[in-house]
Design a protein around this motif. Structure first.
Motif, PDB file in Angstrom:
ATOM      1  N   THR A 335       0.841  -1.194   0.000  1.00  0.00           N
ATOM      2  CA  THR A 335       0.000   0.000   0.000  1.00  0.00           C
ATOM      3  C   THR A 335       0.882   1.252   0.000  1.00  0.00           C
ATOM      4  OG1 THR A 335      -0.146   0.296   2.411  1.00  0.00           O
ATOM      5  CG2 THR A 335      -1.726  -1.242   1.378  1.00  0.00           C
ATOM      6  N   TYR A 336       0.365   2.327  -0.542  1.00  0.00           N
ATOM      7  CA  TYR A 336       1.099   3.598  -0.526  1.00  0.00           C
ATOM      8  C   TYR A 336       1.255   4.111   0.895  1.00  0.00           C
ATOM      9  CZ  TYR A 336       0.226   3.809  -5.574  1.00  0.00           C
ATOM     10  OH  TYR A 336       0.170   3.540  -6.909  1.00  0.00           O
ATOM     11  N   ASP A 337       0.286   3.837   1.757  1.00  0.00           N
ATOM     12  CA  ASP A 337       0.388   4.287   3.149  1.00  0.00           C
ATOM     13  C   ASP A 337       1.615   3.676   3.817  1.00  0.00           C
ATOM     14  OD1 ASP A 337      -1.873   5.878   3.055  1.00  0.00           O
ATOM     15  OD2 ASP A 337      -3.218   4.290   3.739  1.00  0.00           O
ATOM     16  N   LYS A 338       1.780   2.375   3.653  1.00  0.00           N
ATOM     17  CA  LYS A 338       2.944   1.698   4.245  1.00  0.00           C
ATOM     18  C   LYS A 338       4.233   2.176   3.595  1.00  0.00           C
ATOM     19  CE  LYS A 338       0.809  -2.572   5.912  1.00  0.00           C
ATOM     20  NZ  LYS A 338       0.789  -4.060   5.819  1.00  0.00           N
ATOM     21  N   ALA A 339       4.186   2.358   2.271  1.00  0.00           N
ATOM     22  CA  ALA A 339       5.390   2.776   1.542  1.00  0.00           C
ATOM     23  C   ALA A 339       5.847   4.160   1.994  1.00  0.00           C
ATOM     24  CB  ALA A 339       5.115   2.776   0.041  1.00  0.00           C
ATOM     25  N   ALA A 340       4.908   5.083   2.159  1.00  0.00           N
ATOM     26  CA  ALA A 340       5.262   6.443   2.586  1.00  0.00           C
ATOM     27  C   ALA A 340       5.881   6.438   3.978  1.00  0.00           C
ATOM     28  CB  ALA A 340       4.024   7.335   2.552  1.00  0.00           C
ATOM     29  N   LYS A 341       5.348   5.612   4.867  1.00  0.00           N
ATOM     30  CA  LYS A 341       5.901   5.516   6.225  1.00  0.00           C
ATOM     31  C   LYS A 341       7.317   4.949   6.197  1.00  0.00           C
ATOM     32  CE  LYS A 341       1.394   5.067   8.476  1.00  0.00           C
ATOM     33  NZ  LYS A 341       0.412   4.137   9.088  1.00  0.00           N
ATOM     34  N   LYS A 342       7.538   3.937   5.359  1.00  0.00           N
ATOM     35  CA  LYS A 342       8.880   3.356   5.231  1.00  0.00           C
ATOM     36  C   LYS A 342       9.863   4.371   4.679  1.00  0.00           C
ATOM     37  CE  LYS A 342       7.634  -1.519   4.480  1.00  0.00           C
ATOM     38  NZ  LYS A 342       7.635  -2.626   3.492  1.00  0.00           N
ATOM     39  N   LEU A 343       9.413   5.130   3.681  1.00  0.00           N
ATOM     40  CA  LEU A 343      10.287   6.138   3.075  1.00  0.00           C
ATOM     41  C   LEU A 343      10.647   7.221   4.082  1.00  0.00           C
ATOM     42  CD1 LEU A 343      11.701   7.465   0.668  1.00  0.00           C
ATOM     43  CD2 LEU A 343       9.490   8.478   0.018  1.00  0.00           C
ATOM     44  N   TYR A 344       9.667   7.707   4.800  1.00  0.00           N
ATOM     45  CA  TYR A 344       9.895   8.771   5.775  1.00  0.00           C
ATOM     46  C   TYR A 344      10.867   8.297   6.864  1.00  0.00           C
ATOM     47  CZ  TYR A 344       8.847  12.488   9.136  1.00  0.00           C
ATOM     48  OH  TYR A 344       8.923  13.541  10.032  1.00  0.00           O
ATOM     49  N   LYS A 345      10.650   7.063   7.340  1.00  0.00           N
ATOM     50  CA  LYS A 345      11.525   6.504   8.369  1.00  0.00           C
ATOM     51  C   LYS A 345      12.951   6.344   7.853  1.00  0.00           C
ATOM     52  CE  LYS A 345      11.973   2.501  11.440  1.00  0.00           C
ATOM     53  NZ  LYS A 345      11.369   1.181  11.846  1.00  0.00           N
ATOM     54  N   ALA A 346      13.091   5.903   6.606  1.00  0.00           N
ATOM     55  CA  ALA A 346      14.413   5.696   6.023  1.00  0.00           C
ATOM     56  C   ALA A 346      15.158   7.023   5.851  1.00  0.00           C
ATOM     57  CB  ALA A 346      14.294   4.985   4.681  1.00  0.00           C
ATOM     58  N   MET A 347      14.453   8.052   5.437  1.00  0.00           N
ATOM     59  CA  MET A 347      15.080   9.364   5.260  1.00  0.00           C
ATOM     60  C   MET A 347      15.442   9.986   6.602  1.00  0.00           C
ATOM     61  SD  MET A 347      13.185  11.122   1.950  1.00  0.00           S
ATOM     62  CE  MET A 347      11.551  11.184   2.705  1.00  0.00           C
TER      63      MET A 347
END
Length: 351
Positions: A335-347
């Motif tokens: 899901t985009y919701d999960k993907a956005a959270k992963k991206l934000y955490k990684a950055m």
């Protein structure tokens, strides 16, 4: 401070551009106000309305993607002492930051690039892959398959790459439009296989062509936009087959209706970094038949029926008798919701 390269807003909203648009929309809900900026070309097709992402519209228009990426956008990032976030396989030569490398197709399939413009495009993309591998602050990609290929090809540590997969929720807001059946009266609901994707060679229309010739009673509907210089060699032959209907580019609304009413969604690609269309098809209850290659088995697991992308010695009708897993697990995983959270955490963890 992270500054998003909004060059994707100057393209049609498909594939990478769709991913960028949906991820940015969700990042907007995760961040503090003005924590992330987005630098938008003056001639963007549409400027999103963000609550927390700070929007800066450039006085400059995007007339050339390389000029925008490496000079106009890069200059803005340097001036504001930011870290760039690029979604489209390219990071600036002068201010390399975070970059999405969705796959390394151009590097691994040189024979798919034949004409002069093809080869020039391939040279540029290979240069950008290598530059990102050497200089990017962090690389993001969309599957474990792509991560392995990038690390092995460019001999870099896997720690430099985070997997941020695609999603499908954009399809929920699309209203199904059955008018496509009026435009193509030879297309009957429940009596065709549907194929969708940019009409590149890796989408493997060769498989559709060979299968359609062997099975003249089976009907195929093919939708997609030709990418200049990268189109499949089989298009002209497909046009001559009475059991193949080339729809051209159709709206998302038409696509949804076609997926809802097909016997199966067929996606015979031999190379995909992720492959979003089968996910869309699963979300509306369609059976999916996909190539047993690249990232597709990783993503679709037991929800798909698999074909050899290099052989048409099979029968889709018989394949469809096999039991598949319910799509719920795959749809909830990607899901985009999960993907956005992963991206934000990684950055955040790499800032």
């Amino acid at each position: 401070m992270i500054i998003i390269n909004a060059s994707f807003l100057c393209r049609n909203l498909t594939g990478i551009e769709r991913f960028a648009f949906e991820i940015c929309k969700r990042l907007d809900y995760l961040i503090q106000k003005d924590e992330i900026w987005i630098y938008v070309p003056h001639n963007a097709k549409k400027i999103p309305d963000y609550k927390n992402i700070k929007i800066i519209v450039s006085e400059k228009e995007l007339t050339s993607f390389p000029v925008w990426d490496h000079f106009i956008f890069s200059k803005f990032v340097k001036k504001n002492q930011g870290i760039s976030l690029d979604f489209a396989n390219v990071t600036s030569l002068f201010t390399p930051g975070y970059v999405f490398i969705h796959d390394i197709y151009a590097k691994l399939y040189p024979s798919d690039f034949v004409g002069f413009k093809d080869k020039l495009r391939r040279f540029y993309m290979c240069w950008m892959y290598r530059h990102a591998a050497r200089r990017a602050k962090k690389i993001f990609t969309v599957s474990e398959f792509s991560k392995r290929q990038i690390t092995e090809t460019y001999r870099i540590s896997s720690d430099r790459i985070s997997v941020i997969p695609n999603g499908w929720e954009h399809f929920e807001s699309v209203n199904s439009d059955p008018s496509i059946f009026e435009s193509f009266p030879q297309l009957k609901k429940g009596e065709y296989y549907f194929t969708l994707g940019s009409l590149q060679k890796r989408k493997n229309l060769k498989w559709i062509l060979e299968y359609a010739i062997k099975n003249p009673s089976e009907k195929f509907a093919i939708s997609g936009k030709v990418i200049n210089g990268m189109q499949s060699d089989e298009l002209s032959a497909l046009r001559k087959l009475p059991n193949v209907i080339l729809l051209g580019y159709v709206s998302d609304e038409n696509v949804k209706s076609l997926m809802q009413n097909c016997k199966a969604f067929v996606f015979p690609s031999y190379y995909e970094g992720f492959g979003i269309p089968p996910l869309e098809a699963l979300s509306v209850g369609a059976k999916i038949v996909v190539g047993n290659a690249a990232s597709l088995p990783e993503i679709y697991k037991g929800t798909a029926l698999y074909i050899d992308p290099y052989s048409t010695d099979c029968t889709i009708k018989e394949l469809l008798k096999k039991k598949t897993d319910a799509p719920d697990m795959v749809l909830s995983e990607y899901t985009y919701d999960k993907a956005a959270k992963k991206l934000y955490k990684a950055m955040k963890g790499n800032s």
